[in-house]
Design an enzyme around this catalytic site. Structure first.
Site, PDB file in Angstrom:
ATOM      1  N   LYS A  42     -38.143 -19.237  -2.429  1.00 16.17           N
ATOM      2  CA  LYS A  42     -38.065 -19.546  -0.704  1.00 16.17           C
ATOM      3  C   LYS A  42     -36.391 -18.928  -0.596  1.00 16.17           C
ATOM      4  O   LYS A  42     -35.939 -18.391  -1.564  1.00 16.17           O
ATOM      5  CB  LYS A  42     -37.311 -20.895  -1.512  1.00 16.17           C
ATOM      6  CG  LYS A  42     -38.527 -21.924  -1.280  1.00 16.17           C
ATOM      7  CD  LYS A  42     -39.447 -21.204  -0.200  1.00 16.17           C
ATOM      8  CE  LYS A  42     -41.323 -22.373  -0.332  1.00 16.17           C
ATOM      9  NZ  LYS A  42     -41.468 -23.267  -0.987  1.00 16.17           N
TER      10      LYS A  42
HETATM   11  C1  LIG Z   1     -42.535 -24.269  -1.373  1.00 18.65           C
HETATM   12  C2  LIG Z   1     -43.089 -25.582  -0.580  1.00 18.65           C
HETATM   13  C3  LIG Z   1     -43.178 -26.501  -1.148  1.00 18.65           C
HETATM   14  C4  LIG Z   1     -43.148 -26.820  -2.059  1.00 18.65           C
HETATM   15  O1  LIG Z   1     -42.087 -26.792  -2.424  1.00 18.65           O
HETATM   16  P1  LIG Z   1     -41.438 -26.628  -4.413  1.00 18.65           P
HETATM   17  O2  LIG Z   1     -39.631 -26.854  -4.039  1.00 18.65           O
HETATM   18  O3  LIG Z   1     -42.549 -25.819  -4.770  1.00 18.65           O
HETATM   19  O4  LIG Z   1     -41.546 -28.152  -4.727  1.00 18.65           O
HETATM   20  C5  LIG Z   1     -43.632 -27.495  -0.226  1.00 18.65           C
HETATM   21  N1  LIG Z   1     -43.819 -27.291   1.339  1.00 18.65           N
HETATM   22  C6  LIG Z   1     -44.018 -25.786   1.638  1.00 18.65           C
HETATM   23  C7  LIG Z   1     -44.057 -25.724   3.104  1.00 18.65           C
HETATM   24  C8  LIG Z   1     -43.729 -24.828   1.013  1.00 18.65           C
HETATM   25  O5  LIG Z   1     -43.881 -23.619   1.242  1.00 18.65           O
END
Ligand SMILES: *Cc1c(COP(=O)(O)O)cnc(C)c1O
Length: 388
Positions: free
Chosen positions: A190
Site C-alpha cells: 500500500k
Molecule cells: C489491501 C486492501 C484491503 C485489506 O487491507 P489489509 O490491511 O491487508 O487487511 C481492503 N480493501 C482493499 C480495497 C484493499 O486493497
C-alpha cells in the site's frame, strides 16, 4: 543491455529507510514489543497528519480488522444489508459476512471504476444499513453524492480507504469527509506500510470506544476508570467476545516514519503516473482516471485498460510484460466472478457490465516510489512495442 538481461522489475516494493530500521531496533531493545507507547504516538500523529487532532485514530493489525470492528461498532448484524462495489478486494465484503449480515454488490462507474452512487441508491431496501465505498486505486469515490444518499436514507457510511492515503475531496483528506468511519491499510504494497496494519478513523466517540474494546478481546477498562478508580490496574472487565486486532509497537515503529514520508511518497507516485500518461498517450489503452483539478490522487494503482481494437488481449499483455521481466497485476477480479460471492448471491456477469468489461481489459502496471524514471520508460516501452 537487451530487455531479457534487465533484472526483474517487481509489481510493488515498499520503501523502508534507515529511520524505520533504527526505530524498530530501538523498540526491540526497549522490551516493549506489543501495543504500547509507539502505537499511541502513531495514532496521535495519524490524526495530526489528517489535519484533525481531535479525530479518533485506532490502530489495528490490518484494514480488514478495522473494517470489521467499524461495522461491528455500528451494530451491523444478521438481517442487515450492506452495499458495496463488486470492483474491489474481497476484504471489503467479507467483514460484512463475519457479522452475519448480507452483502449487496453494485456496479462501478465506467470511467473511475469507483462505486456508482446511482447504483447504490437503486439497491437500497428496507434492510439496508450501510454503504462501503472503496477509493479505487487512490482516486476518491464520489463522496458528496454517497454521503447525500446515506443522509437521505438513514444509512451508515464506512469508507474502505485502503488505497487512499493521501487523497482529497473538495480539498479535504479522505478520513475527514464526514462518513461514520474510514479505514486505511498499511499492507506491504500500500502507499505506506507497517508490514501488516491498518487505521480506523472516526469522529464518533461512541464508535471509537467500542472499536477500541473490540480490537482487544472485548476488554473494557472504562468500568475500571468510572467505577473502581481505587482498584489497582490488574482489574478489567470483558464486555463482549472481542477480537485480537491490536497493532504492535514494532509495526507502529515503521508507521511513525512512513507517515512522515507519505506526502513525498504520493508526490513520487504522481510523477510516475504523469510519466506513464505521457508515454502511453496515443496507444489503444484507456488510461486511469485522474483526480479533478486541485485534488490529490494517492496513485496506489496505475490500472490501464486495453481499448477496443487493441492488437492483443489482456492475457497477452500480461504475458508480454512477464516475458520482458516486469511484474503486473489485475485489479480486480470482481467479486461477482469469485465462486463464493457468485454462488451465495447468484450473480451473473451481465449484472455488472462496467466492472465486467473493465476486468476483461485491465492490467495494473508497477507504480511505487523506488521505481526510477528509466523503470517507468522500460514498462511503457513494452506497451508501445506490443500496442504501437
Ligand atoms: C489491501 C486492501 C484491503 C485489506 O487491507 P489489509 O490491511 O491487508 O487487511 C481492503 N480493501 C482493499 C480495497 C484493499 O486493497
Amino acid at each position: 543491455m537487451t530487455a531479457d538481461k534487465l533484472p526483474f522489475l517487481p509489481f510493488a516494493l515498499p520503501e523502508i529507510g534507515e529511520e524505520e530500521i533504527a526505530e524498530v531496533v530501538e523498540t526491540l531493545r526497549s522490551g516493549w514489543v506489543t501495543t504500547g507507547p509507539k502505537t499511541q504516538r502513531f495514532e496521535r500523529e495519524f490524526s495530526e497528519f489528517l489535519g484533525e487532532p481531535s479525530l479518533h485514530s485506532i490502530a489495528v493489525n490490518s484494514a480488514t480488522a478495522g473494517l470489521h470492528v467499524a461495522l461491528e461498532a455500528l451494530g451491523i448484524g444478521p438481517g442487515d444489508e450492506v452495499i458495496t462495489t463488486t470492483h474491489t478486494f474481497t476484504a471489503t465484503a467479507e467483514v460484512v459476512r463475519y457479522l452475519g449480515a448480507d452483502v449487496v454488490l453494485v456496479d462501478c462507474d465506467p470511467a473511475t471504476l469507483n462505486i456508482d452512487p446511482k447504483a447504490v441508491e437503486a439497491a437500497i431496501t428496507p434492510r439496508t444499513k450501510a454503504v462501503m465505498p472503496v477509493h479505487f486505486g487512490g482516486l476518491a469515490a464520489d463522496m458528496p453524492a454517497l454521503l447525500d444518499i446515506a443522509r437521505r436514507h438513514g444509512l451508515k457510511v464506512v469508507e474502505d480507504a485502503a488505497h487512499a492515503l493521501p487523497a482529497t475531496v473538495g480539498g479535504r483528506l479522505v478520513g475527514t469527509l464526514g462518513s461514520d468511519a474510514t479505514v486505511f491499510s498499511f499492507y506491504a504494497n500500500k502507499t505506506m506500510t507497517t508490514g501488516e496494519g491498518g487505521m480506523l478513523v472516526t469522529r464518533d466517540a461512541a464508535l471509537a470506544r467500542r472499536a477500541k474494546v473490540m480490537r482487544l478481546h472485548g476488554m473494557s477498562r472504562d468500568a475500571f476508570d468510572r467505577f473502581t478508580a481505587t482498584v489497582p490496574s490488574w482489574y478489567y472487565e470483558i464486555v463482549a467476545p472481542g477480537f485480537k486486532y491490536n497493532l504492535t509497537d514494532i509495526a507502529a515503529s515503521l508507521g511513525l516514519h512512513q507517515l512522515k514520508k507519505a506526502q513525498r511518497f504520493r508526490q513520487r507516485r504522481a510523477e510516475i503516473a504523469a510519466q506513464y500518461h505521457a508515454a502511453l498517450a496515443g496507444l489503444p489503452v484507456v488510461l486511469p482516471a485522474e483526480a479533478p483539478a486541485g485534488e490529490l490522487h494517492a496513485w496506489h494503482l496505475y490500472a490501464v485498460r486495453l481499448a477496443e481494437g487493441a492488437p492483443v488481449d489482456r492475457d497477452q499483455m500480461v504475458q508480454a510484460l512477464f516475458d520482458a521481466g516486469i511484474g503486473c497485476s489485475v485489479h480486480y477480479i470482481p467479486l461477482h466472478r469469485q465462486p463464493y460471492w457468485r454462488d451465495r448471491y447468484g450473480l451473473e456477469p451481465g449484472r455488472f457490465p462496467n466492472s465486467q468489461q473493465a476486468y476483461e481489459r485491465l492490467v495494473s502496471l508497477p507504480i511505487y516510489t523506488r521505481m526510477t524514471d528509466a523503470d517507468v520508460q522500460r514498462v511503457a516501452g513494452v506497451l508501445r512495442r506490443v500496442l504501437g
